[in-house]
Design a protein around this motif. Structure first.
Motif, PDB file in Angstrom:
ATOM      1  N   ALA A  76     -61.565   0.358 -30.977  1.00 28.24           N
ATOM      2  CA  ALA A  76     -62.459  -0.792 -31.143  1.00 28.24           C
ATOM      3  C   ALA A  76     -61.946  -1.725 -32.243  1.00 28.24           C
ATOM      4  O   ALA A  76     -62.017  -2.952 -32.114  1.00 28.24           O
ATOM      5  CB  ALA A  76     -63.875  -0.315 -31.471  1.00 28.24           C
ATOM      6  N   PHE A  77     -61.415  -1.142 -33.319  1.00 27.29           N
ATOM      7  CA  PHE A  77     -60.875  -1.933 -34.433  1.00 27.29           C
ATOM      8  C   PHE A  77     -59.628  -2.704 -33.994  1.00 27.29           C
ATOM      9  O   PHE A  77     -59.446  -3.867 -34.339  1.00 27.29           O
ATOM     10  CB  PHE A  77     -60.533  -0.989 -35.584  1.00 27.29           C
ATOM     11  N   MET A  78     -58.758  -2.047 -33.228  1.00 35.75           N
ATOM     12  CA  MET A  78     -57.462  -2.619 -32.876  1.00 35.75           C
ATOM     13  C   MET A  78     -57.529  -3.595 -31.703  1.00 35.75           C
ATOM     14  O   MET A  78     -56.697  -4.493 -31.593  1.00 35.75           O
ATOM     15  CB  MET A  78     -56.483  -1.497 -32.539  1.00 35.75           C
ATOM     16  N   ARG A  79     -58.489  -3.433 -30.806  1.00 39.40           N
ATOM     17  CA  ARG A  79     -58.520  -4.172 -29.546  1.00 39.40           C
ATOM     18  C   ARG A  79     -58.398  -5.682 -29.720  1.00 39.40           C
ATOM     19  O   ARG A  79     -57.589  -6.313 -29.034  1.00 39.40           O
ATOM     20  CB  ARG A  79     -59.804  -3.811 -28.767  1.00 39.40           C
ATOM     21  N   LEU A  91     -46.832  -7.764 -28.942  1.00 41.53           N
ATOM     22  CA  LEU A  91     -47.747  -6.642 -28.753  1.00 41.53           C
ATOM     23  C   LEU A  91     -47.311  -5.437 -29.574  1.00 41.53           C
ATOM     24  O   LEU A  91     -48.146  -4.748 -30.171  1.00 41.53           O
ATOM     25  CB  LEU A  91     -47.838  -6.292 -27.265  1.00 41.53           C
ATOM     26  N   LEU A  92     -46.016  -5.187 -29.630  1.00 38.20           N
ATOM     27  CA  LEU A  92     -45.504  -4.093 -30.459  1.00 38.20           C
ATOM     28  C   LEU A  92     -45.863  -4.342 -31.930  1.00 38.20           C
ATOM     29  O   LEU A  92     -46.349  -3.440 -32.621  1.00 38.20           O
ATOM     30  CB  LEU A  92     -43.994  -3.951 -30.288  1.00 38.20           C
ATOM     31  N   GLU A  93     -45.639  -5.554 -32.403  1.00 37.62           N
ATOM     32  CA  GLU A  93     -45.986  -5.880 -33.789  1.00 37.62           C
ATOM     33  C   GLU A  93     -47.487  -5.730 -34.026  1.00 37.62           C
ATOM     34  O   GLU A  93     -47.914  -5.153 -35.037  1.00 37.62           O
ATOM     35  CB  GLU A  93     -45.548  -7.306 -34.140  1.00 37.62           C
ATOM     36  N   ALA A  94     -48.300  -6.232 -33.102  1.00 40.78           N
ATOM     37  CA  ALA A  94     -49.752  -6.129 -33.248  1.00 40.78           C
ATOM     38  C   ALA A  94     -50.202  -4.676 -33.278  1.00 40.78           C
ATOM     39  O   ALA A  94     -51.097  -4.303 -34.047  1.00 40.78           O
ATOM     40  CB  ALA A  94     -50.446  -6.885 -32.118  1.00 40.78           C
ATOM     41  N   TYR A  95     -49.571  -3.846 -32.441  1.00 38.78           N
ATOM     42  CA  TYR A  95     -49.905  -2.416 -32.397  1.00 38.78           C
ATOM     43  C   TYR A  95     -49.647  -1.770 -33.751  1.00 38.78           C
ATOM     44  O   TYR A  95     -50.484  -1.033 -34.280  1.00 38.78           O
ATOM     45  CB  TYR A  95     -49.083  -1.734 -31.299  1.00 38.78           C
ATOM     46  N   ILE A  96     -48.494  -2.039 -34.332  1.00 38.85           N
ATOM     47  CA  ILE A  96     -48.150  -1.443 -35.623  1.00 38.85           C
ATOM     48  C   ILE A  96     -49.091  -1.960 -36.709  1.00 38.85           C
ATOM     49  O   ILE A  96     -49.681  -1.174 -37.468  1.00 38.85           O
ATOM     50  CB  ILE A  96     -46.684  -1.745 -35.985  1.00 38.85           C
ATOM     51  N   ARG A  97     -49.259  -3.271 -36.788  1.00 33.37           N
ATOM     52  CA  ARG A  97     -50.100  -3.855 -37.840  1.00 33.37           C
ATOM     53  C   ARG A  97     -51.565  -3.420 -37.703  1.00 33.37           C
ATOM     54  O   ARG A  97     -52.234  -3.137 -38.699  1.00 33.37           O
ATOM     55  CB  ARG A  97     -49.985  -5.374 -37.829  1.00 33.37           C
ATOM     56  N   ALA A  98     -52.063  -3.347 -36.475  1.00 32.02           N
ATOM     57  CA  ALA A  98     -53.453  -2.937 -36.263  1.00 32.02           C
ATOM     58  C   ALA A  98     -53.661  -1.478 -36.651  1.00 32.02           C
ATOM     59  O   ALA A  98     -54.692  -1.122 -37.242  1.00 32.02           O
ATOM     60  CB  ALA A  98     -53.856  -3.172 -34.813  1.00 32.02           C
ATOM     61  N   ALA A 101     -53.633  -1.383 -40.473  1.00 34.09           N
ATOM     62  CA  ALA A 101     -54.866  -2.003 -40.975  1.00 34.09           C
ATOM     63  C   ALA A 101     -56.055  -1.058 -40.790  1.00 34.09           C
ATOM     64  O   ALA A 101     -56.927  -0.960 -41.672  1.00 34.09           O
ATOM     65  CB  ALA A 101     -55.119  -3.330 -40.267  1.00 34.09           C
ATOM     66  N   PHE A 102     -56.109  -0.342 -39.658  1.00 33.65           N
ATOM     67  CA  PHE A 102     -57.182   0.631 -39.438  1.00 33.65           C
ATOM     68  C   PHE A 102     -57.127   1.730 -40.487  1.00 33.65           C
ATOM     69  O   PHE A 102     -58.149   2.121 -41.050  1.00 33.65           O
ATOM     70  CB  PHE A 102     -57.089   1.235 -38.034  1.00 33.65           C
ATOM     71  N   VAL A 172     -53.085   5.794 -47.322  1.00 37.68           N
ATOM     72  CA  VAL A 172     -54.280   6.463 -47.837  1.00 37.68           C
ATOM     73  C   VAL A 172     -54.113   6.803 -49.316  1.00 37.68           C
ATOM     74  O   VAL A 172     -55.085   6.799 -50.076  1.00 37.68           O
ATOM     75  CB  VAL A 172     -54.585   7.730 -46.998  1.00 37.68           C
ATOM     76  N   ASN A 173     -52.878   7.056 -49.733  1.00 38.04           N
ATOM     77  CA  ASN A 173     -52.617   7.408 -51.131  1.00 38.04           C
ATOM     78  C   ASN A 173     -52.273   6.196 -52.002  1.00 38.04           C
ATOM     79  O   ASN A 173     -51.736   6.354 -53.092  1.00 38.04           O
ATOM     80  CB  ASN A 173     -51.521   8.473 -51.207  1.00 38.04           C
ATOM     81  N   GLY A 174     -52.581   4.995 -51.503  1.00 36.78           N
ATOM     82  CA  GLY A 174     -52.518   3.829 -52.361  1.00 36.78           C
ATOM     83  C   GLY A 174     -51.360   2.872 -52.179  1.00 36.78           C
ATOM     84  O   GLY A 174     -51.287   1.857 -52.867  1.00 36.78           O
ATOM     85  N   HIS A 175     -50.427   3.159 -51.279  1.00 35.64           N
ATOM     86  CA  HIS A 175     -49.340   2.214 -51.054  1.00 35.64           C
ATOM     87  C   HIS A 175     -49.864   0.960 -50.356  1.00 35.64           C
ATOM     88  O   HIS A 175     -50.844   1.019 -49.617  1.00 35.64           O
ATOM     89  CB  HIS A 175     -48.224   2.860 -50.213  1.00 35.64           C
ATOM     90  N   ASP A 176     -49.201  -0.151 -50.580  1.00 38.02           N
ATOM     91  CA  ASP A 176     -49.625  -1.427 -50.021  1.00 38.02           C
ATOM     92  C   ASP A 176     -49.505  -1.412 -48.495  1.00 38.02           C
ATOM     93  O   ASP A 176     -48.407  -1.242 -47.952  1.00 38.02           O
ATOM     94  CB  ASP A 176     -48.773  -2.550 -50.616  1.00 38.02           C
ATOM     95  N   ALA A 177     -50.630  -1.595 -47.818  1.00 33.23           N
ATOM     96  CA  ALA A 177     -50.663  -1.508 -46.359  1.00 33.23           C
ATOM     97  C   ALA A 177     -49.828  -2.610 -45.713  1.00 33.23           C
ATOM     98  O   ALA A 177     -49.122  -2.357 -44.728  1.00 33.23           O
ATOM     99  CB  ALA A 177     -52.101  -1.570 -45.862  1.00 33.23           C
ATOM    100  N   ASP A 178     -49.903  -3.824 -46.248  1.00 34.45           N
ATOM    101  CA  ASP A 178     -49.142  -4.923 -45.656  1.00 34.45           C
ATOM    102  C   ASP A 178     -47.638  -4.680 -45.759  1.00 34.45           C
ATOM    103  O   ASP A 178     -46.891  -4.930 -44.815  1.00 34.45           O
ATOM    104  CB  ASP A 178     -49.506  -6.255 -46.319  1.00 34.45           C
ATOM    105  N   HIS A 179     -47.209  -4.190 -46.912  1.00 32.23           N
ATOM    106  CA  HIS A 179     -45.781  -3.883 -47.091  1.00 32.23           C
ATOM    107  C   HIS A 179     -45.348  -2.797 -46.096  1.00 32.23           C
ATOM    108  O   HIS A 179     -44.286  -2.913 -45.463  1.00 32.23           O
ATOM    109  CB  HIS A 179     -45.504  -3.436 -48.534  1.00 32.23           C
ATOM    110  N   CYS A 180     -46.156  -1.747 -45.981  1.00 33.01           N
ATOM    111  CA  CYS A 180     -45.826  -0.664 -45.047  1.00 33.01           C
ATOM    112  C   CYS A 180     -45.746  -1.184 -43.614  1.00 33.01           C
ATOM    113  O   CYS A 180     -44.821  -0.845 -42.869  1.00 33.01           O
ATOM    114  CB  CYS A 180     -46.864   0.452 -45.147  1.00 33.01           C
ATOM    115  N   ALA A 181     -46.706  -2.029 -43.226  1.00 35.08           N
ATOM    116  CA  ALA A 181     -46.694  -2.592 -41.875  1.00 35.08           C
ATOM    117  C   ALA A 181     -45.469  -3.472 -41.668  1.00 35.08           C
ATOM    118  O   ALA A 181     -44.811  -3.394 -40.621  1.00 35.08           O
ATOM    119  CB  ALA A 181     -47.973  -3.386 -41.623  1.00 35.08           C
ATOM    120  N   ASP A 182     -45.125  -4.306 -42.678  1.00 40.18           N
ATOM    121  CA  ASP A 182     -43.941  -5.164 -42.576  1.00 40.18           C
ATOM    122  C   ASP A 182     -42.684  -4.333 -42.319  1.00 40.18           C
ATOM    123  O   ASP A 182     -41.858  -4.684 -41.465  1.00 40.18           O
ATOM    124  CB  ASP A 182     -43.739  -5.972 -43.864  1.00 40.18           C
TER     125      ASP A 182
END
Length: 197
Positions: A76-79, A91-98, A101-102, A172-182
């Motif tokens: 529901a969050f990713m859709r 779509l691949l990028e959106a899948y990873i980023r979503a 982000a979740f 979950v342990n505090g790393h920057d989510a945007d950096h990880c997704a990038d």
């Protein structure tokens, strides 16, 4: 008669969802060993643990419901993000980023699943297989369109799911989510992209 049956079914589903949500919270806060029916009852405000065993005859059935609830919440969050993507690479990028982000938005869900996995509870196999299957379909669509190079879609899907799961622990342990997704987007874009002719 039909209305009464529908109401009973809705009440049963609501109770099962309440129990699954309480179990997610207890797993995340206390860990697997302390996720007892008593602790779940306390968190859910239930009067008796018999209410849990009425809906889930084993702890494995309850944990299967937890995996199902986390999967449904993630979907529901990713859709909306996935629906907004056009083309295989987007779509691949959106899948990873979503996904990332979740994880950032729902760390308790991730911790609950980690507790189940780390304690080798044999649940969630169907959801995992379905997730890999959806990635295989995405990769095959991209390969047919010439967007992705030729590769084993199942192996790539497994690698991507494993990378997201490992990265979830960092987020979950505090790393920057945007950096990880990038970083994940860059890695899997390079791994899948068709070279220009």
């Amino acid at each position: 008669m039909e209305i009464a049956r529908t109401r009973r079914a809705a009440a049963t589903e609501a109770r099962r969802a309440q129990i699954a949500s309480a179990t997610i919270a207890v797993l995340a806060e206390r860990g697997y060993a302390e996720t007892t029916f008593e602790a779940i009852c306390e968190h859910a405000g239930l009067s008796s643990k018999r209410l849990i065993s009425y809906h889930f005859s084993t702890k494995e059935q309850l944990f299967e419901a937890v995996v199902g609830q986390v999967t449904a919440d993630a979907a529901a969050f990713m859709r909306p993000r996935l629906d907004a993507a056009t083309g295989a690479r987007a779509l691949l990028e959106a899948y990873i980023r979503a996904n990332i982000a979740f994880v950032a938005a729902h760390p308790g869900h991730v911790r609950a699943i980690q507790q189940i996995v780390y304690n080798h509870v044999p649940v969630g196999g169907r959801e995992h297989d379905a997730a890999i299957g959806r990635l295989v379909a995405l990769f095959e669509d991209g390969q047919r369109a010439g967007t992705f190079r030729a590769f084993d879609g199942e192996l790539m899907g497994t690698a991507l799911r494993s990378a997201i799961d490992a990265t979830a622990d960092r987020v979950v342990n505090g790393h920057d989510a945007d950096h990880c997704a990038d970083e994940l987007v860059e890695i899997f874009d390079r791994a899948t992209r068709a070279e220009p002719s």
